[in-house]
Design an enzyme around this catalytic site. Sequence first.
Site, mmCIF file in Angstrom:
data_model
loop_
_atom_site.group_PDB
_atom_site.id
_atom_site.type_symbol
_atom_site.label_atom_id
_atom_site.label_comp_id
_atom_site.label_asym_id
_atom_site.label_seq_id
_atom_site.Cartn_x
_atom_site.Cartn_y
_atom_site.Cartn_z
ATOM 1 N N CYS A 71 0.821 -1.212 0.000
ATOM 2 C CA CYS A 71 0.000 0.000 0.000
ATOM 3 C C CYS A 71 0.856 1.263 0.000
ATOM 4 O O CYS A 71 1.864 1.350 0.699
ATOM 5 C CB CYS A 71 -0.905 -0.015 1.227
ATOM 6 S SG CYS A 71 -1.920 1.451 1.379
ATOM 7 N N CYS A 77 -0.452 5.602 7.296
ATOM 8 C CA CYS A 77 -1.782 5.245 7.786
ATOM 9 C C CYS A 77 -1.628 4.384 9.031
ATOM 10 O O CYS A 77 -0.704 3.585 9.142
ATOM 11 C CB CYS A 77 -2.505 4.491 6.676
ATOM 12 S SG CYS A 77 -3.730 3.316 7.218
ATOM 13 N N CYS A 80 -2.692 -0.979 8.382
ATOM 14 C CA CYS A 80 -1.913 -2.212 8.196
ATOM 15 C C CYS A 80 -0.443 -2.045 8.539
ATOM 16 O O CYS A 80 0.407 -1.923 7.653
ATOM 17 C CB CYS A 80 -2.052 -2.670 6.756
ATOM 18 S SG CYS A 80 -3.762 -2.840 6.272
ATOM 19 N N CYS A 166 -8.257 0.770 -0.720
ATOM 20 C CA CYS A 166 -7.668 0.114 0.442
ATOM 21 C C CYS A 166 -7.526 -1.385 0.162
ATOM 22 O O CYS A 166 -8.509 -2.062 -0.138
ATOM 23 C CB CYS A 166 -8.559 0.371 1.648
ATOM 24 S SG CYS A 166 -8.045 -0.518 3.107
ATOM 25 N N GLN A 289 -18.553 -9.150 12.681
ATOM 26 C CA GLN A 289 -17.114 -9.386 12.480
ATOM 27 C C GLN A 289 -16.702 -8.993 11.063
ATOM 28 O O GLN A 289 -17.430 -9.254 10.111
ATOM 29 C CB GLN A 289 -16.795 -10.866 12.718
ATOM 30 C CG GLN A 289 -17.095 -11.363 14.126
ATOM 31 C CD GLN A 289 -16.081 -10.891 15.166
ATOM 32 O OE1 GLN A 289 -15.081 -10.251 14.853
ATOM 33 N NE2 GLN A 289 -16.362 -11.196 16.428
ATOM 34 N N TYR A 318 -22.348 -9.950 25.351
ATOM 35 C CA TYR A 318 -21.827 -9.094 24.270
ATOM 36 C C TYR A 318 -22.103 -9.813 22.941
ATOM 37 O O TYR A 318 -21.187 -10.063 22.153
ATOM 38 C CB TYR A 318 -20.320 -8.850 24.422
ATOM 39 C CG TYR A 318 -19.877 -8.352 25.774
ATOM 40 C CD1 TYR A 318 -19.803 -6.977 26.029
ATOM 41 C CD2 TYR A 318 -19.534 -9.235 26.795
ATOM 42 C CE1 TYR A 318 -19.381 -6.513 27.272
ATOM 43 C CE2 TYR A 318 -19.116 -8.780 28.032
ATOM 44 C CZ TYR A 318 -19.038 -7.428 28.271
ATOM 45 O OH TYR A 318 -18.617 -6.983 29.491
ATOM 46 N N GLU A 344 -26.819 -7.954 24.863
ATOM 47 C CA GLU A 344 -26.113 -6.981 24.019
ATOM 48 C C GLU A 344 -26.666 -5.589 24.309
ATOM 49 O O GLU A 344 -27.850 -5.435 24.586
ATOM 50 C CB GLU A 344 -26.322 -7.392 22.552
ATOM 51 C CG GLU A 344 -26.135 -6.320 21.514
ATOM 52 C CD GLU A 344 -24.706 -5.813 21.395
ATOM 53 O OE1 GLU A 344 -23.758 -6.607 21.443
ATOM 54 O OE2 GLU A 344 -24.551 -4.574 21.265
ATOM 55 N N ASP A 389 -17.659 -11.999 24.779
ATOM 56 C CA ASP A 389 -16.926 -11.473 23.621
ATOM 57 C C ASP A 389 -16.971 -9.955 23.677
ATOM 58 O O ASP A 389 -17.607 -9.304 22.853
ATOM 59 C CB ASP A 389 -17.576 -12.004 22.324
ATOM 60 C CG ASP A 389 -16.815 -11.587 21.078
ATOM 61 O OD1 ASP A 389 -15.735 -10.979 21.205
ATOM 62 O OD2 ASP A 389 -17.301 -11.866 19.968
ATOM 63 N N CYS A 416 -10.759 -9.370 21.679
ATOM 64 C CA CYS A 416 -10.062 -8.675 20.598
ATOM 65 C C CYS A 416 -8.929 -7.824 21.159
ATOM 66 O O CYS A 416 -8.344 -7.023 20.451
ATOM 67 C CB CYS A 416 -11.035 -7.836 19.786
ATOM 68 S SG CYS A 416 -12.007 -6.706 20.782
#
Length: 461
Positions: A71, A77, A80, A166, A289, A318, A344, A389, A416
């Site tokens: 990229c 940025c 990534c 992107c 996701q 969650y 949730e 989660d 995460c």
Amino acid sequence: MKKNDEVMLIIDDLGTNGEGIGHIDGYALFVKGALPGEKVRVRLMKLNKNYGFARLLEIIEPSPERRMPFCEAFGKCGGCTLQHLSYEGQLAFKDKKVRDCLSRIGAIDLDKVEWLPIIGCTDEQSQLPLAYRNKAQFPVRQDKDGNPVIGFFAGRSHQLIPVSSCGIQHPRINAVVEDVLHFMKKYHMTAYNEESHTGLVRHIYVRRGYHTGQIMLCVVINGRKIPHEEEFIQHFSKMEDMTSLYLNVNCEKTNVILGKKMRLLWGQETIEDRIGGIGFRISPQSFYQVNPQQTEKLYACAAEFADLKGNETVWDLYCGIGTISLYLAKKMDAQKGGRVIGVEIVPEAIENAKENARRNAISNAEFYCGAAEDVAEKLPQSADVVVVDPPRKGCDAKLLDTIVTMKPERVVYVSCDPATLARDVKILEEKGYRMVKGRACDMFPQGGHVETVCLLTRKAQ
Ligand code: SAH
């Protein structure tokens, strides 16, 4: 050593955000863009007491794991950050990052845990997983010639780095975004200006169902309507895969992308996708996701860790639009009392979850809207297995208390953020649980983030 000195350095580690780390007499120097094993020439930039930052000037001996970034915005940025590292190298880095957190922050002895190999995302053709994302939210700004451009904010700044497309997004998402920019130019629609809080289009938000190809386009505006709304609808509704066209009104001075008011301009309120043979309807406000191929593997791992016989009560806290809930409920035996209760905080997501259960004829799942830490203690039935989660900040301490008081046999923690995962695992370990299994999953190839699933079981009393 002083600022602006040039020194040679051997890089021996990668920091949590993928920066190279080298040491001079035990003093750590962070070097963005450098990789472990590399000999580099750097300029010292900022020297704190225990560590410093240096700028990469030259790579004298490159690592065999070094790759050409794909990229143009690499290094600028905030996205990534691992493009310069081979995919195998990325996986090793993420696995180590999770393990380090669990042992350092979580005080887990990993020798006593069954640690499974990280779930990678190997694209057989290119060996470089790209174009995997099903969701984009690009900020729109005016460039110096007055044209609308999309881009990324550099690090945590407000400076927009323009990009044309992107590489980790699905090509259709990039194409739709580009088309919105064309439309804006043609009809002289202005882009938002943060400093003066003027201009119309703030963000272009696109989602795509991986299995259905359905596209949702939502334009976030600093205003109530767009000029040429008719033409806009006509133009975008003509696209074969366009399913849902929204305007979102956000007139606040805020970093939050979506405003409260969501107006359906055309099409369906939701788009649809499938996971594990279950159809899911997804509202623009609902979490879903972002890497659909890896999501299947992540949920399969969570289900394996949950090890259900089919007659248990499971809490899925969650739960978003009920993806894990329904994935598990479907494997259970409603006749024998097997059921899932999902909780949730986003109302639209709970509406999706209920509808998703109904449409898939899954009768043994029910859903409650509210904060998990408030709702869990009031749920109608206690659980044998709890799945959590949470977002990056992890579980609320009050929720962990509710869980340990209820004494479920198993807790499956999907995370995460390895640091908050480790913090919470430590609390659970102190309160009667033992971490027995863990596995990282790469949901975000090329980026530094990593997903983890851990199984904790109740210690024999
Ligand atoms: N398990 C789902 C969603 C995980 S993302 C999936 O795999 O798709 C985390 C979810 O937690 C989001 O949907 C977010 O809206 C929700 N959330 C955030 N804070 C919460 C809280 N305090 N209580 C309940 N849900 C919360």
